[in-house]
Design a protein around this motif. Sequence first.
Motif, PDB file in Angstrom:
ATOM      1  N   PHE A 178       0.826  -1.201   0.000  1.00  0.00           N
ATOM      2  CA  PHE A 178       0.000   0.000   0.000  1.00  0.00           C
ATOM      3  C   PHE A 178       0.867   1.261   0.000  1.00  0.00           C
ATOM      4  O   PHE A 178       1.964   1.270   0.549  1.00  0.00           O
ATOM      5  CB  PHE A 178      -0.897   0.045   1.250  1.00  0.00           C
ATOM      6  N   PRO A 179       0.335   2.353  -0.558  1.00  0.00           N
ATOM      7  CA  PRO A 179       0.990   3.645  -0.342  1.00  0.00           C
ATOM      8  C   PRO A 179       0.833   4.063   1.118  1.00  0.00           C
ATOM      9  O   PRO A 179      -0.109   3.635   1.809  1.00  0.00           O
ATOM     10  CB  PRO A 179       0.247   4.597  -1.280  1.00  0.00           C
ATOM     11  N   LEU A 180       1.731   4.915   1.567  1.00  0.00           N
ATOM     12  CA  LEU A 180       1.782   5.307   2.969  1.00  0.00           C
ATOM     13  C   LEU A 180       1.750   6.823   3.089  1.00  0.00           C
ATOM     14  O   LEU A 180       2.374   7.543   2.305  1.00  0.00           O
ATOM     15  CB  LEU A 180       3.070   4.771   3.607  1.00  0.00           C
ATOM     16  N   SER A 181       1.021   7.304   4.084  1.00  0.00           N
ATOM     17  CA  SER A 181       1.049   8.713   4.476  1.00  0.00           C
ATOM     18  C   SER A 181       1.742   8.794   5.833  1.00  0.00           C
ATOM     19  O   SER A 181       1.339   8.124   6.786  1.00  0.00           O
ATOM     20  CB  SER A 181      -0.375   9.265   4.572  1.00  0.00           C
ATOM     21  N   LEU A 182       2.800   9.604   5.920  1.00  0.00           N
ATOM     22  CA  LEU A 182       3.559   9.778   7.160  1.00  0.00           C
ATOM     23  C   LEU A 182       3.160  11.109   7.776  1.00  0.00           C
ATOM     24  O   LEU A 182       3.399  12.173   7.197  1.00  0.00           O
ATOM     25  CB  LEU A 182       5.062   9.734   6.876  1.00  0.00           C
ATOM     26  N   PRO A 240       7.196   7.470   1.717  1.00  0.00           N
ATOM     27  CA  PRO A 240       5.750   7.714   1.761  1.00  0.00           C
ATOM     28  C   PRO A 240       5.264   8.549   0.586  1.00  0.00           C
ATOM     29  O   PRO A 240       5.981   9.416   0.069  1.00  0.00           O
ATOM     30  CB  PRO A 240       5.565   8.465   3.088  1.00  0.00           C
ATOM     31  N   ALA A 241       4.036   8.284   0.174  1.00  0.00           N
ATOM     32  CA  ALA A 241       3.425   9.077  -0.880  1.00  0.00           C
ATOM     33  C   ALA A 241       3.099  10.481  -0.385  1.00  0.00           C
ATOM     34  O   ALA A 241       3.110  11.435  -1.161  1.00  0.00           O
ATOM     35  CB  ALA A 241       2.158   8.388  -1.381  1.00  0.00           C
ATOM     36  N   LEU A 242       2.794  10.609   0.919  1.00  0.00           N
ATOM     37  CA  LEU A 242       2.405  11.877   1.513  1.00  0.00           C
ATOM     38  C   LEU A 242       3.153  12.074   2.827  1.00  0.00           C
ATOM     39  O   LEU A 242       3.320  11.124   3.598  1.00  0.00           O
ATOM     40  CB  LEU A 242       0.894  11.905   1.776  1.00  0.00           C
ATOM     41  N   VAL A 243       3.583  13.308   3.082  1.00  0.00           N
ATOM     42  CA  VAL A 243       4.266  13.661   4.330  1.00  0.00           C
ATOM     43  C   VAL A 243       3.619  14.927   4.861  1.00  0.00           C
ATOM     44  O   VAL A 243       3.457  15.906   4.118  1.00  0.00           O
ATOM     45  CB  VAL A 243       5.773  13.898   4.113  1.00  0.00           C
TER      46      VAL A 243
END
Length: 306
Positions: free
Chosen positions: A74-78, A108-111
């Motif tokens: 899965f993509p991850l948001s940190l 991560p895809a998003l930070v």
Amino acid sequence: MMADVIHIDGRDPTRDLQFPAYPVSGLSGTSLKHEHLPAIEAEPQVGYFEVHAENYMTSGGPPHRVLERIRRDFPLSLHGVCMSIGGPQPIDRLHLERFRRLVERYEPALVSEHLAWSTHQEVFFNDLLPLPYNETTLAHVARHIDEVQQAIGRPILLENPSSYVAFSDTTMSEIDFIRAVARRSGCGLLLDVNNVAVSAVNQGFSPVQYLSEFPLELVGEIHLAGHAPQVDDEGGLLLIDSHDRAVADEVWDLYEKVIGSRGPAPTLIEWDSDLPEWSVLRSEAAAAQRILDKYAVATERARALG
């Protein structure tokens, strides 16, 4: 203004990836809770997961083994919660280095981080505290964001706060402040729609008007969560950003207005205490996904018609 960084949802093209670069645009997701892991592995049915960076600031152990398993699929948001970007003190260099290592490790895809502060001298407050909106605060918030972005080599998303008090030395609106921070630092924005609903009740403004003025073109992710109604000292309604229940109907209504205006954006369901069964959290994400899909179709039709 920082330079030579990659896009919010991109990766450093000079570095080999150790995880798949899954797209996250137009997907809904949930907070990752270890209690849900067996059910997630059996029936994931969400687009991405978000974790709080501070829960993984160790070099190894079971939490990292779990996160590595999730990140492979899965993509991850940190999501950072303790950087104290809004505080007057310098960013804690050790904390920032640990944050940088997590970004490098999990790609991560998003930070993201919060427009708030949580430290004073050597004291850490386990809370996201508000700040006055003026030129002095603007200067050090933009400077701190620049430090973080330079360290990790990419822009972050800055989250609008939930508020319970206002400061007498505030000289600009929250939206003007957020817009100015983004312009000076080059960061993107994380729009927490529940925070807007909470602040609107507590501060006595229209959430619809607030969202109509918010720079939606800078929003790289949206958060949805539950809030708890309480009574203040004068007997009035007070909303607490509690993250301990389902998203309220009025927040869903605001969210659909945002997606109708902006178009689909990655949307995260936050639920951090009084955790329900995974099926409940998954159904909240599915509700967000239905709205995202509805407006994705509408957007494509509009494009096709020219």
